[in-house]
Design an enzyme around this catalytic site. Structure first.
Site, PDB file in Angstrom:
ATOM      1  N   ASP A 104       0.823  -1.215   0.000  1.00  0.00           N
ATOM      2  CA  ASP A 104       0.000   0.000   0.000  1.00  0.00           C
ATOM      3  C   ASP A 104       0.852   1.257   0.000  1.00  0.00           C
ATOM      4  OD1 ASP A 104      -2.335  -1.416   0.027  1.00  0.00           O
ATOM      5  OD2 ASP A 104      -2.657  -1.268   2.178  1.00  0.00           O
ATOM      6  N   HIS A 128     -15.744   4.938   4.503  1.00  0.00           N
ATOM      7  CA  HIS A 128     -15.673   5.890   5.607  1.00  0.00           C
ATOM      8  C   HIS A 128     -17.057   6.382   6.023  1.00  0.00           C
ATOM      9  CE1 HIS A 128     -11.537   5.780   4.218  1.00  0.00           C
ATOM     10  NE2 HIS A 128     -11.195   6.205   5.411  1.00  0.00           N
TER      11      HIS A 128
END
Length: 748
Positions: free
Chosen positions: A589, A685
């Site tokens: 990542d 989120h």
């Protein structure tokens, strides 16, 4: 001289605001309870700043979620879909921040992006044809009056109109020009109300001035402030900038009728030259950002006094930016005094400003001793290894097309393969068990058994719903950077060094103390275990060197390039270990790739991309062609660095795209992006659960822009912060949507 700061951390000394706000989300306390708590917290912070001896104290730097969102709400910049629902004030605010799905309706959260070159995230203002700009709340005045009741005359802070319009997104054929007149009138009304309440100063933040500005930008800024400053209602107006210098507009700024101008002398490479070549006006206050608001190292007083000697006399000493970006206090740490002396968190930076202002001799002598002694012993072998790197160390062979064909044959994945970004929910049970293990309340064997069971359940769930590429869930990991730092030489870890990332989400950046090296395997044990539990492919999950660097507090005694290359060599060893243990897909990542990208485009390659992109390539350059390398990026604007991202030479890249309406896809096409891509198909989120039909529509939009054989289907980020119920339901819908789209492609 006098002292001030631009802003103060708002989560609280021990993240109190986070925990109270999350109680409100769970309906455990009322809106009035939350507001009362926030008032107490604000008062505590004002008194901390006052007691430290700071002369000018800001207000309205507090926020329940985000200051840019607060400014949007203040001026009624609220999408009609949200405005039309039957929300009270706080419900509406959090619906904008987090989305809402319930009896009152179903709305998505506002788009979220990185705040300039930080790891803080702001919510993007949304302008529509129906947007009716007017003063909509009294927050800025109320908080000024709260402090006034305590006997503290604060300087209210507000995001300025130039940056607000610059950051906004425009819909229905609108542009910033359509809203400028009404917005300036609303700012004028705020001036009037603050003056009536007894305010003497207002701080207008315009960080947008440190970006590359066009002639049109400069003309717009001048027009805005000629209008605003024509009637200040008796207020002194401070124009505050940060995160760089204002070289494109300095002369125009100092010619305007500001009473104070805040300039950054830490990140502003040209700031000193600007005021030297064109002297700063004697009739204005220079708010000089001389204490670093973004890093945690003790200020070098000798260097700072050398700088101050070159500044005019009409100076207010300040921080380079808001202290929002550093932890609360070193007092709450368990480091030895020998280590603590090198650190200054928010409270300590207040003391540094006062010591510099008063030329405190005892503090100066102590500071001089700190900087005269050697702090660490360098790793000479590692430094030599980096010096001997050649171009070949940064190139993976064979080329992308040949690897892609080979991997397609070997991995045998379907069209539109489904996966997740890596982490699964970190439940209360996981956190409690990890805490017990760290405190020695359970044995290594007991902890390992717990983690193994969590992985077993996670693998079984993914197999059950039909995900194509699985993950182990990362239950053994606390934070995607801290977890790796704990296994690397050269890192220190705070106990309470929390920094707000967005909303109630705090991160605890580790501290790069010395040279970085890998002394043991980090992820191999649990990746290998997870793969042994299934016939399907399990991804190995790593954090990349640029993100580890960008989400750490870096050293100031060596370059961030050198620190990143040290990290790259350490992660390279981990990649090769995973590959040797049978892991066929490895995700590295780089969520924070853009974070340290210079704000001025002319500096992008020379100061960052020329080494950040090679650092990523160094990590995977030695793997076999059959091993598929993934990476992930989120919550930044990537459109303008797409070519650099393609140059990372990963095999698959997943992007956050759900909150940005998949705008990234056009940029991929324009740049003939070769890498396979997984644009996030839903926003993790937000607690809302996307329906199958909603995800199908998103996949359909992706396939209009990207060839089917290049597309992966995944959420837009890791699932660590989400609840299990919403996570499982969302992933089930994701898999069903992908299968239905696949079937449609076959039938077509």
């Amino acid at each position: 001289m006098t002292t001030t700061i631009i802003g103060f951390p708002r989560l609280g000394e021990f993240r109190e605001l986070k925990f109270e706000t999350e109680k409100y989300f769970r309906n455990e306390i009322s809106a009035d309870d939350l507001k009362a708590f926030a008032k107490e917290l604000r008062q505590k912070h004002w008194n901390v700043i006052k007691d430290a001896g700071i002369d000018q104290i800001p207000s309205n730097d507090f926020s329940f979620y985000d200051n840019t969102l607060d400014t949007s709400v203040l001026f009624n910049i609220i999408p009609k879909k949200v405005k039309d629902l039957d929300f009270d004030e706080l419900e509406e605010y959090f619906a904008l921040a987090r989305g809402y799905q319930g009896e009152k309706g179903d709305v998505h959260a506002l788009p979220m992006k990185k705040w300039f070159n930080t790891n803080y995230h702001y919510l993007v203002p949304q302008f529509e044809k129906t947007t009716n700009i007017q003063v909509n709340t009294t927050k800025i005045v109320d908080e000024f009056l709260e402090a006034k009741e305590l006997g503290i005359l604060t300087r209210p802070v507000i995001l300025g109109p130039f940056t607000l319009l610059q950051l906004g997104q425009y819909h229905d054929g609108t542009s910033s020009a359509d809203f400028a007149t009404d917005l300036l009138a609303a700012y004028q009304e705020v001036f009037t109300k603050l003056a009536a309440a007894g305010a003497e100063w207002i701080q207008i933040d315009e960080p947008g001035l440190v970006l590359d500005l066009t002639a049109e930008d400069i003309a717009r800024f001048k027009e805005f402030y000629q209008t605003l400053l024509a009637n200040k209602n008796g207020l002194n107006v401070l124009l505050q900038t940060y995160f760089g210098d204002i070289r494109d507009i300095y002369e125009e700024v100092i010619a305007l009728d500001f009473d104070g101008i805040g300039l950054d002398f830490v990140e502003g490479k040209e700031t000193l030259n600007l005021i030297t070549n064109t002297p700063f006006p004697e009739d204005k206050k220079l708010f000089a950002g001389i204490v670093n608001g973004k890093n945690i190292w003790t200020n070098n007083y000798t260097s700072t006094f050398d700088l101050l000697a070159k500044l005019p006399k009409n100076v207010v000493l300040s921080t380079s930016c808001s202290l929002l970006h550093v932890p609360y206090s070193v007092e709450n740490e368990v480091f030895s005094d020998e280590i603590k002396q090198y650190f200054a968190f928010a409270k300590e930076k207040l003391a540094e400003l006062v010591a510099l202002d008063k030329t405190d001799q005892a503090a100066i002598e102590k500071n001089n001793r700190i900087f005269k002694q050697e702090r660490i012993t360098a790793n000479k072998a590692l430094q030599e290894k980096i010096a001997q790197l050649t171009d070949a160390d940064f190139v993976r062979l064979p080329a992308f097309d040949e690897r892609e064909a080979l991997q397609t044959d070997l991995l045998k994945l379907p069209n539109l393969p489904t996966t997740t970004i890596g982490s699964f929910p970190q439940t209360k049970e996981v956190k409690i068990t990890r805490g017990k293990f760290k405190r020695g309340e359970i044995t290594q064997e007991e902890y390992d058994a717990f983690i193994a069971k969590k992985i077993d359940d996670c693998i079984a769930f993914q197999e059950k719903i039909g995900l194509d590429v699985l993950v182990h869930g990362e239950f053994e990991r606390n934070d995607m950077v801290e977890f790796f730092g704990e296994a690397l030489d050269g890192y220190l870890f705070s106990k309470n060094g929390w920094v707000q990332s967005y909303g109630t989400r705090g991160v605890k950046p580790p501290i790069i103390w010395g040279d970085i090296a890998r002394s043991k395997a980090i992820t191999v044990q649990w990746s290998k275990y997870a793969q042994s539990k299934t016939e399907q492919i399990v991804k190995g999950m790593l954090t990349g060197p640029v993100t580890i660097l960008n989400w750490s507090f870096p050293r100031e005694d060596i370059s961030i390039k050198d620190s990143t290359y040290q990290l790259a060599l350490a992660i390279q060893e981990e990649v090769l270990d995973l590959e040797a243990n049978g892991i066929r897909i490895i995700q590295i990542d780089e969520a924070a790739l853009r974070e340290k990208l210079p704000l001025r485009q002319t500096d992008w390659y020379s100061e960052y991309l020329d080494w950040a992109i090679p650092a990523f390539r160094l990590v995977h350059s030695k793997v076999q062609p059959e091993t598929q390398i993934h990476t992930h990026m989120c919550y930044s604007e990537f459109e303008d660095i797409i070519q650099a991202i393609d140059d990372m030479d990963a095999d698959v890249i997943s992007f956050e795209a759900s909150r940005s309406n998949l705008a990234l896809l056009d940029a991929l096409n324009r740049n003939n992006f070769q890498t396979q891509v997984g644009p996030g198909v839903y926003d993790i989120h937000s607690p809302r659960i996307p329906s199958v039909e909603e995800i199908k529509q998103t996949i359909g939009k992706i396939l209009e822009k990207i060839p089917t054989d290049k597309v992966w289907v995944n959420p837009d980020c890791g699932l660590k912060t989400r609840g299990e119920k919403e996570t499982y339901a969302s992933l089930e819908n994701l898999v069903l949507a992908a299968k239905e789209v696949r079937e449609g492609l076959v039938n077509d």
